[in-house]
Design a protein around this motif. Structure first.
Motif, mmCIF file in Angstrom:
data_model
loop_
_atom_site.group_PDB
_atom_site.id
_atom_site.type_symbol
_atom_site.label_atom_id
_atom_site.label_comp_id
_atom_site.label_asym_id
_atom_site.label_seq_id
_atom_site.Cartn_x
_atom_site.Cartn_y
_atom_site.Cartn_z
ATOM 1 N N LYS A 191 6.104 -3.106 12.744
ATOM 2 C CA LYS A 191 6.739 -1.923 13.340
ATOM 3 C C LYS A 191 7.532 -1.078 12.340
ATOM 4 N N ASP A 192 8.011 -1.679 11.254
ATOM 5 C CA ASP A 192 8.792 -0.887 10.291
ATOM 6 C C ASP A 192 7.915 -0.231 9.211
ATOM 7 N N LEU A 193 6.598 -0.392 9.301
ATOM 8 C CA LEU A 193 5.697 0.255 8.341
ATOM 9 C C LEU A 193 5.223 1.578 8.951
ATOM 10 N N SER A 194 5.984 2.626 8.703
ATOM 11 C CA SER A 194 5.741 3.908 9.387
ATOM 12 C C SER A 194 4.392 4.536 9.021
ATOM 13 N N TYR A 195 3.871 4.206 7.833
ATOM 14 C CA TYR A 195 2.616 4.816 7.379
ATOM 15 C C TYR A 195 1.391 4.054 7.902
ATOM 16 N N ALA A 196 1.625 2.956 8.646
ATOM 17 C CA ALA A 196 0.506 2.144 9.146
ATOM 18 C C ALA A 196 0.327 2.327 10.651
ATOM 19 N N TYR A 223 0.814 -1.223 0.000
ATOM 20 C CA TYR A 223 0.000 0.000 0.000
ATOM 21 C C TYR A 223 0.842 1.267 0.000
ATOM 22 N N LYS A 224 2.137 1.109 0.268
ATOM 23 C CA LYS A 224 3.012 2.289 0.379
ATOM 24 C C LYS A 224 2.966 3.109 -0.908
ATOM 25 N N GLY A 225 2.721 4.393 -0.765
ATOM 26 C CA GLY A 225 2.672 5.281 -1.919
ATOM 27 C C GLY A 225 1.322 5.316 -2.611
ATOM 28 N N ASP A 233 -7.694 -10.928 2.819
ATOM 29 C CA ASP A 233 -7.582 -11.845 1.677
ATOM 30 C C ASP A 233 -7.766 -11.144 0.331
ATOM 31 N N SER A 234 -7.608 -9.813 0.336
ATOM 32 C CA SER A 234 -7.676 -9.036 -0.912
ATOM 33 C C SER A 234 -6.348 -8.325 -1.113
ATOM 34 N N SER A 235 -5.987 -8.108 -2.375
ATOM 35 C CA SER A 235 -4.789 -7.292 -2.621
ATOM 36 C C SER A 235 -5.107 -6.254 -3.692
ATOM 37 N N ILE A 236 -4.640 -5.058 -3.435
ATOM 38 C CA ILE A 236 -5.012 -3.914 -4.266
ATOM 39 C C ILE A 236 -3.872 -3.571 -5.231
ATOM 40 N N SER A 237 -4.215 -2.904 -6.313
ATOM 41 C CA SER A 237 -3.189 -2.540 -7.291
ATOM 42 C C SER A 237 -3.245 -1.042 -7.580
#
Length: 260
Positions: free
Chosen positions: A32-37, A10-12, A70-74
């Motif tokens: 923990k390393d996903l700063s935007y989450a 999801y980044k960006g 269970d979904s992935s976005i593009s």
């Protein structure tokens, strides 16, 4: 893990991710390393509607995209959504949704858009004003049919649900089995008996509340699936019947095996 990979993707694409963990464990360390989450552990399963509402209330953006694990976005899906939003200024639109590409029902992007009544919440982009106008997801339903109920409520309030045909979401619900009958291959989903309790109860309760024929048909298809395709039919029918009974008696919430 797959969930980590999905969220890292999801980044960006979005300004912020609110990650509501509807399990009994605190998995803070994984993200923990996903700063935007922003990670919110619930430390118990309070149901899909509660988790969704928690995330929505923690957000402040004008648009909110809800996602299942269970979904992935593009990037393409976002591009198509933004293209539509930039052109369309209709104030009666409550949410925009997509086509769902699953192994049981493959979908490809096609041009245009369509006004629809029912969809899944995963991959749907809601306007914040929709929640302000008609409230949040119904937490009493706990698990299944939460999205259908919300979209029917939206429809009743005169808010449109628009499907962008060129936006496609990869989605992997339940476990798929295949039945071969000569040249015919039938793919179908299986889930636990408890899931069938929730599906029967919530479909019946929602169909009744909104007088919706599509949900009654959906319920009949679930019943026929047990009859024709499932092993351990007796157990599935017990849970299914209990779901219908509880719906008639307006007994919702989390499944309770001791409730007669």
């Amino acid at each position: 893990s797959q969930v980590y990979k999905t969220i890292a993707g999801y980044k960006g694409l979005v300004s912020r991710v609110i990650l509501v963990d509807n399990s009994s464990k605190n998995n803070q360390g994984l993200f923990k390393d996903l700063s935007y989450a922003k990670y919110i552990p619930l430390l118990d399963n309070f149901g899909i509607a509660y988790a969704l509402n928690k995330g929505i209330k923690e957000s402040y953006e004008k648009y909110i995209l809800t996602m299942d694990q269970d979904s992935s976005i593009s990037e393409e899906l976002f591009t198509e959504y933004l293209k539509f939003l930039n052109q369309e200024k209709d104030s009666t639109i409550g949410a925009i949704t997509c086509q769902y590409n699953t192994d049981r029902n493959p979908q490809k992007p096609t041009p245009g858009w369509k006004k629809i009544t029912l969809s899944m919440q995963s991959g749907t982009l809601f306007k914040r004003s929709t929640f302000q106008k008609i409230g949040y997801f119904n937490e009493n339903l706990f698990l299944d049919v939460v999205d259908y109920e919300y979209f029917l409520r939206m429809n009743n309030a005169g808010l449109q649900l628009i499907r962008i045909n060129s936006a496609v979401l990869d989605h992997q619900p339940a476990t798929t089995r295949m039945l071969k009958m000569g040249p015919i291959k039938l793919k179908y989903g299986v889930a636990s008996p408890v899931r069938y309790y929730y599906q029967a109860r919530n479909l019946f309760w929602t169909a009744r509340k909104y007088n919706n024929i599509t949900l009654y048909i959906n319920l009949l298809i679930k019943w026929l699936k047990i009859l024709l395709l499932f092993d351990d039919k007796k157990k599935y029918f017990q849970y299914f019947s209990k779901g219908i009974r509880d719906a008639k008696n307006k007994r919702l919430g989390k499944y309770n095996e001791y409730r007669k």
